[in-house]
Design an enzyme around this catalytic site. Structure first.
Site, PDB file in Angstrom:
ATOM      1  N   LEU A 331      -0.259  -3.938 -11.786  1.00 54.41           N
ATOM      2  CA  LEU A 331       0.524  -4.772 -11.011  1.00 54.41           C
ATOM      3  C   LEU A 331      -0.381  -5.185  -9.609  1.00 54.41           C
ATOM      4  O   LEU A 331      -0.141  -6.352  -8.928  1.00 54.41           O
ATOM      5  CB  LEU A 331       1.829  -4.080 -10.450  1.00 54.41           C
ATOM      6  CG  LEU A 331       2.866  -3.637 -11.412  1.00 54.41           C
ATOM      7  CD1 LEU A 331       3.996  -2.896 -10.838  1.00 54.41           C
ATOM      8  CD2 LEU A 331       3.558  -4.910 -11.881  1.00 54.41           C
ATOM      9  N   GLY A 332      -1.427  -4.401  -9.281  1.00 55.69           N
ATOM     10  CA  GLY A 332      -2.130  -4.877  -8.287  1.00 55.69           C
ATOM     11  C   GLY A 332      -3.060  -3.564  -7.876  1.00 55.69           C
ATOM     12  O   GLY A 332      -2.722  -2.470  -8.246  1.00 55.69           O
ATOM     13  N   GLY A 334      -4.872  -2.011  -4.401  1.00 55.48           N
ATOM     14  CA  GLY A 334      -5.178  -1.805  -2.817  1.00 55.48           C
ATOM     15  C   GLY A 334      -6.419  -0.909  -2.571  1.00 55.48           C
ATOM     16  O   GLY A 334      -7.078  -0.751  -3.408  1.00 55.48           O
ATOM     17  N   ALA A 335      -6.384  -0.720  -1.347  1.00 52.61           N
ATOM     18  CA  ALA A 335      -7.532   0.064  -0.648  1.00 52.61           C
ATOM     19  C   ALA A 335      -7.755   1.724  -1.287  1.00 52.61           C
ATOM     20  O   ALA A 335      -8.700   2.177  -1.490  1.00 52.61           O
ATOM     21  CB  ALA A 335      -7.580   0.114   0.820  1.00 52.61           C
ATOM     22  N   GLY A 337      -5.823   2.756  -4.220  1.00 51.14           N
ATOM     23  CA  GLY A 337      -5.719   2.835  -5.614  1.00 51.14           C
ATOM     24  C   GLY A 337      -5.212   1.604  -5.930  1.00 51.14           C
ATOM     25  O   GLY A 337      -4.833   0.614  -5.771  1.00 51.14           O
ATOM     26  N   THR A 338      -4.788   2.053  -7.595  1.00 47.17           N
ATOM     27  CA  THR A 338      -4.345   0.461  -8.515  1.00 47.17           C
ATOM     28  C   THR A 338      -2.861   1.012  -8.744  1.00 47.17           C
ATOM     29  O   THR A 338      -2.474   2.279  -9.275  1.00 47.17           O
ATOM     30  CB  THR A 338      -5.195   0.366  -9.600  1.00 47.17           C
ATOM     31  OG1 THR A 338      -6.321   0.173  -9.276  1.00 47.17           O
ATOM     32  CG2 THR A 338      -4.541  -0.483 -10.579  1.00 47.17           C
ATOM     33  N   VAL A 339      -1.926  -0.092  -8.897  1.00 46.76           N
ATOM     34  CA  VAL A 339      -0.566   0.249  -9.323  1.00 46.76           C
ATOM     35  C   VAL A 339      -0.385  -0.375 -10.578  1.00 46.76           C
ATOM     36  O   VAL A 339      -0.844  -1.579 -10.801  1.00 46.76           O
ATOM     37  CB  VAL A 339       0.419  -0.278  -8.275  1.00 46.76           C
ATOM     38  CG1 VAL A 339       1.769  -0.030  -8.635  1.00 46.76           C
ATOM     39  CG2 VAL A 339       0.174   0.112  -6.823  1.00 46.76           C
ATOM     40  N   LYS A 353       1.271   4.620  -9.279  1.00 45.80           N
ATOM     41  CA  LYS A 353       0.196   4.215  -8.261  1.00 45.80           C
ATOM     42  C   LYS A 353      -0.995   5.315  -8.700  1.00 45.80           C
ATOM     43  O   LYS A 353      -0.625   6.656  -8.242  1.00 45.80           O
ATOM     44  CB  LYS A 353       0.546   4.574  -6.788  1.00 45.80           C
ATOM     45  CG  LYS A 353      -0.568   4.180  -5.827  1.00 45.80           C
ATOM     46  CD  LYS A 353      -0.152   4.191  -4.431  1.00 45.80           C
ATOM     47  CE  LYS A 353      -1.146   4.032  -3.179  1.00 45.80           C
ATOM     48  NZ  LYS A 353      -0.441   4.117  -1.975  1.00 45.80           N
ATOM     49  N   ASP A 449       1.252   0.128   9.124  1.00 45.00           N
ATOM     50  CA  ASP A 449       0.776  -0.996   8.146  1.00 45.00           C
ATOM     51  C   ASP A 449       1.943  -1.819   7.736  1.00 45.00           C
ATOM     52  O   ASP A 449       1.790  -2.171   6.602  1.00 45.00           O
ATOM     53  CB  ASP A 449       0.010  -0.394   7.024  1.00 45.00           C
ATOM     54  CG  ASP A 449      -1.202  -1.167   6.365  1.00 45.00           C
ATOM     55  OD1 ASP A 449      -1.400  -2.184   7.028  1.00 45.00           O
ATOM     56  OD2 ASP A 449      -1.420  -0.941   5.314  1.00 45.00           O
TER      57      ASP A 449
END
Length: 618
Positions: A331-332, A334-335, A337-339, A353, A449
């Protein structure tokens, strides 16, 4: 048997005695309440450390007035240098010592210089959006007020004398620059300065390490750094872990380093030395087992915090649910980890995640922080944590699945053809209610955030606030807590950067940026816009303050001639304007923001079902 024990104790005493005599002063590596704990060699917080940093009572690690964000061999020393008007340029001298100095990777921004410095490798359009208070002198021409200096990339450090030659009066900010091919680019850590460090004197490296010599840019003295050769691990320093290959040898009492047992057993027969070696190996093995067990125990506790037990899933279940962490189910990224999306147990879709493979304390604390917060607060507009997996030293968190992606994706037309105003307004109101709920908790929770890509939407376009990795618990008796600034450029509270004071009003500022995104459909930071408009918060404050809101309203919304809709857009813009006040005391509390947005929504669009029908009809 008794005699053997006595012999062993005598041999141990003989081996320890020389080391006690030659032992160096104690180096304290712990700063209470700080995110920088157990610093690696040679850093610490007492005079016995090779490089001493400051530790304040509120947990801020610093060099002079500047907070330290990282301290290690890979990144060097990353020191926060937020934009601030009127800071004397002599403050830069604090960052030069007999053990460290700013590297040539830095770009230093200064004000009111006698000579204009035009040697900066960073284009103006790249550094301007990072400066929340760029126009300190009230001048519109950036180069008339701010000068930028970059060092010679062929040299390791910035020359202090060259920096000062321009006759600048004020030190505004700094940033680390990296080269991508032949082009400069800002690092992800903005408004920081990178300090390279070295140890004084001649090389004191392990036999299997390479020694790099330095000439100190401060006093011209000799300096050095160690690095293990290929095939060896460790930091390379004799006074620390040295270098080791394969399974490490061990000192007595659990200190593991190098390939051999270090220490000379003078006058001890061969059998005595062998006994000592065996005891040392057993101690080391036991210590390593203890550390591994401790890590495993800490990992198991990830899912059992404050008496609340989160369902635990096996690694095989997670692997099967994600089809072996297939890119097709990603799905995406980020800083942290990966989802992935996947189906578990009852066949329900979930978001999985997978935390990046970093086994340091900070990373574990980040995960524990998110689990603790999500398991102790409950609100219909906060993303629910459904479980976790802690096998194979992986940390995996499982959340409810949001099929409609993020608010950012819809505003940027990455999903769908655009959101109508009633839906945008309802998402804004629900997000404000969720953040207000966090702030009203005891103790309060500061998200840190808040941004449009952390606001998810479900099938019915109901908002869910996500990503609590950076969140912090506040203190009921205090208006703020002091911590090094973290977050996303474009959303960060400028007063948080300047004073290191994190409070509920920091989230209010970030939410104000989200409101301007909802109104304009523009990104928080966009380098393709004119340099004075790169930062959306600055652009919105200018247009709203001048009564020119129509200039920046999303073209998708402009064809609408409904007076009630245009009236509500203007009211939301007024709320955003107040949230973006530079003085945090002038910003409204989030509870007040939530109430105002709900009143605006209820008076114009009382039925949420009608809003869904509008989206479905597109």
């Amino acid at each position: 048997m008794i005699k053997l024990h006595i012999l062993i104790l005598i041999l141990i005493s003989i081996s320890i005695f020389p080391s006690i005599i030659s032992q160096k002063p104690y180096c304290n590596k712990t700063c209470p309440n700080s995110i920088l704990n157990n610093l690696p060699y040679p850093f610490g917080f007492s005079s016995g450390c090779e490089i001493q940093l400051n530790c304040s009572q509120n947990g801020i690690v610093s060099i002079g007035e500047f907070a330290v964000e990282k301290a290690n061999d890979k990144d060097g020393l990353l020191v926060s240098l937020p934009s601030k008007c009127g800071r004397n340029v002599e403050a830069l001298h604090t960052l030069y010592s007999e053990n460290y100095a700013p590297t040539s990777e830095n770009a230093i921004l200064m004000e009111n210089c006698t000579d204009k410095i035009r040697t900066c490798m960073v284009p103006e359009m790249m550094f301007q959006p990072q400066l929340q208070v760029i126009d300190c002198g009230g001048k519109s021409d950036v180069y008339g007020n701010v000068s930028c200096y970059s060092g010679d990339t062929n040299l390791p450090f910035l020359d202090y004398e060259n920096v000062m030659m321009a006759g600048c009066h004020f030190l505004l900010s700094g940033m680390v620059v990296k080269m991508v091919g032949d082009n400069p680019a800002l690092s992800l850590d903005v408004q920081v300065v990178k300090l390279g460090w070295w140890l004084k004197g001649d090389c004191e490296c392990s036999e299997d390490a390479i020694c790099t010599k330095f000439v100190s840019p401060v006093n011209g003295g000799d300096g050095y750094k160690c690095q293990c050769k290929d095939g060896f691990s460790g930091d390379g320093y004799k006074a620390s872990s040295g270098c080791r290959k394969g399974s490490s040898g061990c000192h007595l009492f659990g200190r593991c380093e190098g390939n051999n047992i270090v220490g000379v057993f003078v006058g001890v027969v061969t059998i005595g030395g062998s006994l000592i070696a065996c005891i040392g190996l057993v101690c080391c093995y036991a210590r390593r087992r203890t550390i591994a067990a401790s890590f495993s125990k800490k990992n198991r506790r990830l899912c059992e915090v404050k008496g609340i037990t989160i369902p635990i899933y096996s690694y095989k279940e997670i692997e099967k649910a994600t089809n072996g962490f297939s890119d097709k189910q990603k799905l995406g990224t980020g800083a942290f980890g990966t989802v992935y999306k996947g189906k578990i147990r009852k066949g329900e879709w979930v978001a999985i995640k997978r935390i990046k493979h970093r086994y340091d304390t900070d990373n574990i604390n980040q995960v524990m922080n998110e689990i603790t917060l999500l398991s102790t607060v409950s609100h219909q507009n906060l993303l629910r944590l459904l479980g976790c997996s802690v096998e194979k030293t992986d940390q995996i968190l499982i959340y409810e699945f949001m099929p409609n992606g993020t608010l950012s994706q819809h505003l940027q037309r990455e999903k769908g053809n655009g959101l109508p105003w009633p839906v945008r307004l309802t998402i804004a109101a629900e997000t404000a209610q969720a953040i207000s709920h966090l702030h009203s908790s005891k103790p309060p929770i500061y998200h840190r955030d808040v941004k449009s890509c952390n606001i998810l939407v479900d099938y019915n376009f109901k908002a869910k606030v996500a990503d609590f990795g950076l969140s912090r618990l506040g203190m009921i008796e205090s208006s703020h807590i002091s911590t090094a600034p973290q977050g996303t450029p474009g959303y960060l509270d400028p007063q948080y950067y300047e004073k290191f004071h994190l409070s509920d009003k920091s989230d209010v500022y970030s939410f104000g940026v989200v409101l301007t995104e909802i109104i304009t459909g523009l990104k928080a930071v966009d380098f393709s816009r004119r340099h004075s408009e790169i930062n959306l918060a600055s652009l919105a404050i200018d247009r709203i303050g001048k009564g020119n809101l129509e200039d920046i309203i999303d073209p998708f919304l402009k064809p609408i001639k409904d007076d009630s809709i245009m009236n509500s857009i203007h009211k939301v813009a007024e709320v955003a304007f107040r949230c973006l006040a530079l003085d945090s005391d002038m910003r409204p509390p989030m509870a007040e923001v939530a109430t105002e947005l709900e009143n605006i929504r209820a008076s114009n669009f009382p039925s949420w079902k009608e809003n869904i029908d509008i989206v479905s009809a597109q």
